[in-house]
Design a protein around this motif. Structure first.
Motif, PDB file in Angstrom:
ATOM      1  N   GLY A  80     -21.916   0.619 -36.211  1.00 48.86           N
ATOM      2  CA  GLY A  80     -22.991   1.583 -36.394  1.00 48.86           C
ATOM      3  C   GLY A  80     -23.956   1.219 -37.497  1.00 48.86           C
ATOM      4  O   GLY A  80     -23.735   0.307 -38.297  1.00 48.86           O
ATOM      5  N   MET A  81     -25.054   1.965 -37.561  1.00 54.16           N
ATOM      6  CA  MET A  81     -26.049   1.732 -38.594  1.00 54.16           C
ATOM      7  C   MET A  81     -25.538   2.098 -39.981  1.00 54.16           C
ATOM      8  O   MET A  81     -26.039   1.602 -40.986  1.00 54.16           O
ATOM      9  CB  MET A  81     -27.318   2.528 -38.271  1.00 54.16           C
ATOM     10  N   ASN A  82     -24.513   2.958 -40.053  1.00 53.75           N
ATOM     11  CA  ASN A  82     -23.927   3.287 -41.351  1.00 53.75           C
ATOM     12  C   ASN A  82     -22.768   2.359 -41.714  1.00 53.75           C
ATOM     13  O   ASN A  82     -22.131   2.521 -42.744  1.00 53.75           O
ATOM     14  CB  ASN A  82     -23.465   4.745 -41.392  1.00 53.75           C
ATOM     15  N   MET A  83     -22.476   1.391 -40.843  1.00 56.74           N
ATOM     16  CA  MET A  83     -21.522   0.313 -41.115  1.00 56.74           C
ATOM     17  C   MET A  83     -20.138   0.835 -41.504  1.00 56.74           C
ATOM     18  O   MET A  83     -19.524   0.384 -42.455  1.00 56.74           O
ATOM     19  CB  MET A  83     -22.091  -0.620 -42.188  1.00 56.74           C
ATOM     20  N   HIS A  84     -19.639   1.787 -40.715  1.00 54.99           N
ATOM     21  CA  HIS A  84     -18.293   2.296 -40.954  1.00 54.99           C
ATOM     22  C   HIS A  84     -17.267   1.374 -40.287  1.00 54.99           C
ATOM     23  O   HIS A  84     -17.603   0.548 -39.433  1.00 54.99           O
ATOM     24  CB  HIS A  84     -18.162   3.722 -40.428  1.00 54.99           C
ATOM     25  N   LEU A  85     -16.006   1.532 -40.674  1.00 56.28           N
ATOM     26  CA  LEU A  85     -14.951   0.692 -40.114  1.00 56.28           C
ATOM     27  C   LEU A  85     -14.810   0.913 -38.608  1.00 56.28           C
ATOM     28  O   LEU A  85     -14.933   2.040 -38.114  1.00 56.28           O
ATOM     29  CB  LEU A  85     -13.610   0.983 -40.798  1.00 56.28           C
ATOM     30  N   HIS A  86     -14.550  -0.139 -37.909  1.00 58.62           N
ATOM     31  CA  HIS A  86     -14.378  -0.120 -36.453  1.00 58.62           C
ATOM     32  C   HIS A  86     -13.262   0.844 -36.061  1.00 58.62           C
ATOM     33  O   HIS A  86     -12.194   0.876 -36.655  1.00 58.62           O
ATOM     34  CB  HIS A  86     -14.009  -1.530 -36.000  1.00 58.62           C
ATOM     35  N   GLN A  87     -13.559   1.649 -35.057  1.00 56.82           N
ATOM     36  CA  GLN A  87     -12.553   2.540 -34.468  1.00 56.82           C
ATOM     37  C   GLN A  87     -12.444   2.260 -32.975  1.00 56.82           C
ATOM     38  O   GLN A  87     -13.463   2.182 -32.300  1.00 56.82           O
ATOM     39  CB  GLN A  87     -12.928   4.002 -34.699  1.00 56.82           C
ATOM     40  N   PRO A  88     -11.244   2.052 -32.449  1.00 56.81           N
ATOM     41  CA  PRO A  88      -9.958   2.116 -33.126  1.00 56.81           C
ATOM     42  C   PRO A  88      -9.780   0.966 -34.124  1.00 56.81           C
ATOM     43  O   PRO A  88     -10.505  -0.023 -34.039  1.00 56.81           O
ATOM     44  CB  PRO A  88      -8.956   1.988 -31.972  1.00 56.81           C
ATOM     45  N   PRO A  89      -8.818   1.098 -35.053  1.00 50.11           N
ATOM     46  CA  PRO A  89      -8.615   0.047 -36.043  1.00 50.11           C
ATOM     47  C   PRO A  89      -8.251  -1.280 -35.383  1.00 50.11           C
ATOM     48  O   PRO A  89      -7.306  -1.356 -34.598  1.00 50.11           O
ATOM     49  CB  PRO A  89      -7.453   0.584 -36.889  1.00 50.11           C
ATOM     50  N   VAL A  90      -9.028  -2.302 -35.666  1.00 48.75           N
ATOM     51  CA  VAL A  90      -8.732  -3.655 -35.190  1.00 48.75           C
ATOM     52  C   VAL A  90      -8.879  -4.601 -36.371  1.00 48.75           C
ATOM     53  O   VAL A  90      -9.531  -4.275 -37.361  1.00 48.75           O
ATOM     54  CB  VAL A  90      -9.667  -4.076 -34.035  1.00 48.75           C
ATOM     55  N   PHE A  91      -8.265  -5.778 -36.249  1.00 46.77           N
ATOM     56  CA  PHE A  91      -8.232  -6.714 -37.362  1.00 46.77           C
ATOM     57  C   PHE A  91      -8.592  -8.114 -36.885  1.00 46.77           C
ATOM     58  O   PHE A  91      -8.525  -8.420 -35.695  1.00 46.77           O
ATOM     59  CB  PHE A  91      -6.853  -6.692 -38.023  1.00 46.77           C
ATOM     60  N   ARG A  92      -8.984  -8.946 -37.818  1.00 45.67           N
ATOM     61  CA  ARG A  92      -9.585 -10.249 -37.541  1.00 45.67           C
ATOM     62  C   ARG A  92      -8.742 -11.117 -36.604  1.00 45.67           C
ATOM     63  O   ARG A  92      -9.231 -11.597 -35.587  1.00 45.67           O
ATOM     64  CB  ARG A  92      -9.825 -10.987 -38.860  1.00 45.67           C
ATOM     65  N   GLY A  93      -7.493 -11.361 -36.955  1.00 47.96           N
ATOM     66  CA  GLY A  93      -6.642 -12.215 -36.132  1.00 47.96           C
ATOM     67  C   GLY A  93      -7.115 -13.661 -36.103  1.00 47.96           C
ATOM     68  O   GLY A  93      -8.053 -14.049 -36.801  1.00 47.96           O
ATOM     69  N   ASP A  94      -6.459 -14.474 -35.291  1.00 54.72           N
ATOM     70  CA  ASP A  94      -6.799 -15.890 -35.199  1.00 54.72           C
ATOM     71  C   ASP A  94      -8.179 -16.081 -34.593  1.00 54.72           C
ATOM     72  O   ASP A  94      -8.506 -15.493 -33.560  1.00 54.72           O
ATOM     73  CB  ASP A  94      -5.774 -16.637 -34.346  1.00 54.72           C
ATOM     74  N   GLY A  95      -8.979 -16.906 -35.247  1.00 56.68           N
ATOM     75  CA  GLY A  95     -10.298 -17.217 -34.728  1.00 56.68           C
ATOM     76  C   GLY A  95     -11.245 -16.041 -34.679  1.00 56.68           C
ATOM     77  O   GLY A  95     -12.268 -16.091 -33.987  1.00 56.68           O
ATOM     78  N   GLY A  96     -10.926 -14.961 -35.398  1.00 59.45           N
ATOM     79  CA  GLY A  96     -11.775 -13.778 -35.388  1.00 59.45           C
ATOM     80  C   GLY A  96     -11.733 -13.010 -34.090  1.00 59.45           C
ATOM     81  O   GLY A  96     -12.593 -12.158 -33.837  1.00 59.45           O
ATOM     82  N   MET A  97     -10.712 -13.256 -33.274  1.00 52.09           N
ATOM     83  CA  MET A  97     -10.627 -12.660 -31.939  1.00 52.09           C
ATOM     84  C   MET A  97      -9.732 -11.432 -31.883  1.00 52.09           C
ATOM     85  O   MET A  97      -9.512 -10.878 -30.810  1.00 52.09           O
ATOM     86  CB  MET A  97     -10.120 -13.703 -30.936  1.00 52.09           C
ATOM     87  N   GLY A  98      -9.195 -10.999 -33.023  1.00 51.54           N
ATOM     88  CA  GLY A  98      -8.328  -9.835 -33.033  1.00 51.54           C
ATOM     89  C   GLY A  98      -6.864 -10.204 -32.950  1.00 51.54           C
ATOM     90  O   GLY A  98      -6.493 -11.347 -32.691  1.00 51.54           O
ATOM     91  N   LEU A  99      -5.999  -9.210 -33.181  1.00 53.64           N
ATOM     92  CA  LEU A  99      -4.560  -9.426 -33.128  1.00 53.64           C
ATOM     93  C   LEU A  99      -4.058  -9.352 -31.683  1.00 53.64           C
ATOM     94  O   LEU A  99      -4.695  -8.758 -30.821  1.00 53.64           O
ATOM     95  CB  LEU A  99      -3.847  -8.360 -33.971  1.00 53.64           C
ATOM     96  N   VAL A 100      -2.912  -9.932 -31.456  1.00 51.42           N
ATOM     97  CA  VAL A 100      -2.300  -9.877 -30.131  1.00 51.42           C
ATOM     98  C   VAL A 100      -2.096  -8.425 -29.716  1.00 51.42           C
ATOM     99  O   VAL A 100      -1.595  -7.616 -30.491  1.00 51.42           O
ATOM    100  CB  VAL A 100      -0.947 -10.627 -30.122  1.00 51.42           C
ATOM    101  N   GLY A 101      -2.502  -8.085 -28.527  1.00 49.33           N
ATOM    102  CA  GLY A 101      -2.383  -6.726 -28.039  1.00 49.33           C
ATOM    103  C   GLY A 101      -3.621  -5.880 -28.264  1.00 49.33           C
ATOM    104  O   GLY A 101      -3.786  -4.826 -27.645  1.00 49.33           O
ATOM    105  N   MET A 102      -4.489  -6.308 -29.167  1.00 49.19           N
ATOM    106  CA  MET A 102      -5.744  -5.601 -29.393  1.00 49.19           C
ATOM    107  C   MET A 102      -6.819  -6.620 -29.772  1.00 49.19           C
ATOM    108  O   MET A 102      -7.457  -6.549 -30.813  1.00 49.19           O
ATOM    109  CB  MET A 102      -5.597  -4.536 -30.475  1.00 49.19           C
ATOM    110  N   GLN A 103      -6.975  -7.601 -28.895  1.00 48.11           N
ATOM    111  CA  GLN A 103      -8.008  -8.601 -29.128  1.00 48.11           C
ATOM    112  C   GLN A 103      -9.373  -8.047 -28.720  1.00 48.11           C
ATOM    113  O   GLN A 103      -9.483  -7.042 -28.015  1.00 48.11           O
ATOM    114  CB  GLN A 103      -7.676  -9.876 -28.360  1.00 48.11           C
ATOM    115  N   CYS A 104     -10.424  -8.729 -29.172  1.00 46.64           N
ATOM    116  CA  CYS A 104     -11.779  -8.250 -28.920  1.00 46.64           C
ATOM    117  C   CYS A 104     -12.035  -7.999 -27.438  1.00 46.64           C
ATOM    118  O   CYS A 104     -12.659  -7.001 -27.057  1.00 46.64           O
ATOM    119  CB  CYS A 104     -12.797  -9.258 -29.446  1.00 46.64           C
ATOM    120  N   ASN A 105     -11.525  -8.915 -26.592  1.00 46.41           N
ATOM    121  CA  ASN A 105     -11.817  -8.784 -25.161  1.00 46.41           C
ATOM    122  C   ASN A 105     -10.993  -7.700 -24.470  1.00 46.41           C
ATOM    123  O   ASN A 105     -11.114  -7.506 -23.263  1.00 46.41           O
ATOM    124  CB  ASN A 105     -11.654 -10.122 -24.445  1.00 46.41           C
ATOM    125  N   THR A 106     -10.157  -6.964 -25.234  1.00 51.64           N
ATOM    126  CA  THR A 106      -9.519  -5.770 -24.668  1.00 51.64           C
ATOM    127  C   THR A 106     -10.576  -4.749 -24.267  1.00 51.64           C
ATOM    128  O   THR A 106     -10.450  -4.074 -23.241  1.00 51.64           O
ATOM    129  CB  THR A 106      -8.554  -5.137 -25.689  1.00 51.64           C
TER     130      THR A 106
END
Length: 213
Positions: A80-106
């Motif tokens: 968002g324009m107010n730059m709040h934390l991503h919801q649902p909570p996700v994390f960087r993971g390998d290669g910036g693609m997210g953690l297993v089970g909640m990768q970006c392409n989910t």
């Protein structure tokens, strides 16, 4: 193609994520959503001053939330324009693609997906074939434009790019280009990618000088 998503399982999480990125209004003052052309800076006779001015204009894109949200200082993307934390909570993971089970392409596919009939604020879920977080060494969040400028010139902190590769990246990379076509309900970054690329090109050609702050 318009689709309807039901609030169940991963689909509900995707909708929540999209809602965090969406805007209720995308009306922007004209001058705030424009870039000066690189050619317009030729009137600055001092080349060093012109170089700094070119980068400050490019900074309207670089420091826009559309860009900084994917260059966070921690391991969670912003929204968002107010730059709040991503919801649902996700994390960087390998290669910036997210953690297993909640990768970006989910939730994020190869293109923006329009969402119909779910929320007044959720118009689309963003997407790109290369959707991922920038590496932590390329974090921009919380940094001055001058600090980001120095970072972009440091191959240890810019993805090991030469300045010629940086120009190409800024001017033609498709994920960078997403900032100008972020999907319904989101404010795009100012100008066009072509105009932005020309600013970066002119900045490099004038010595790639950085603002002092």
């Amino acid at each position: 193609m318009n689709i309807k998503l039901l609030f169940s399982g991963a689909a509900a999480l995707c909708l929540i994520a999209g809602a965090g990125l969406a805007l209720t209004s995308v009306s922007v003052a004209q001058d705030a959503n424009a870039l000066r052309s690189a050619e317009s800076f030729k009137s600055i006779a001092d080349e060093q001053a012109r170089s700094v001015a070119l980068f400050e204009e490019a900074g309207k894109v670089i420091q826009h939330p559309r860009c900084v949200n994917c260059h966070p200082a921690a391991d969670q993307p912003l929204q968002g324009m107010n730059m709040h934390l991503h919801q649902p909570p996700v994390f960087r993971g390998d290669g910036g693609m997210g953690l297993v089970g909640m990768q970006c392409n989910t939730c994020h596919g190869a293109e923006n997906i329009k969402v119909v009939g779910q929320s007044d604020t959720l118009k689309s879920i963003p997407g790109n074939p290369a959707w991922h977080l920038a590496p932590i060494e390329m974090a921009w969040e919380g940094k001055s434009l001058g600090k980001i400028c120095e970072q972009l010139k440091d191959r240890k902190r810019n993805g090991d790019m030469t300045m010629e590769e940086m120009v190409e990246h800024m001017a033609h990379d498709d994920l960078v280009g997403w900032g100008w076509k972020p999907g319904d309900g989101r404010e795009p970054v100012p100008g066009t990618q072509e105009e932005f690329g020309k600013l970066i090109r002119a900045w490099v050609d004038t010595g790639a000088l950085c603002p002092k702050v």
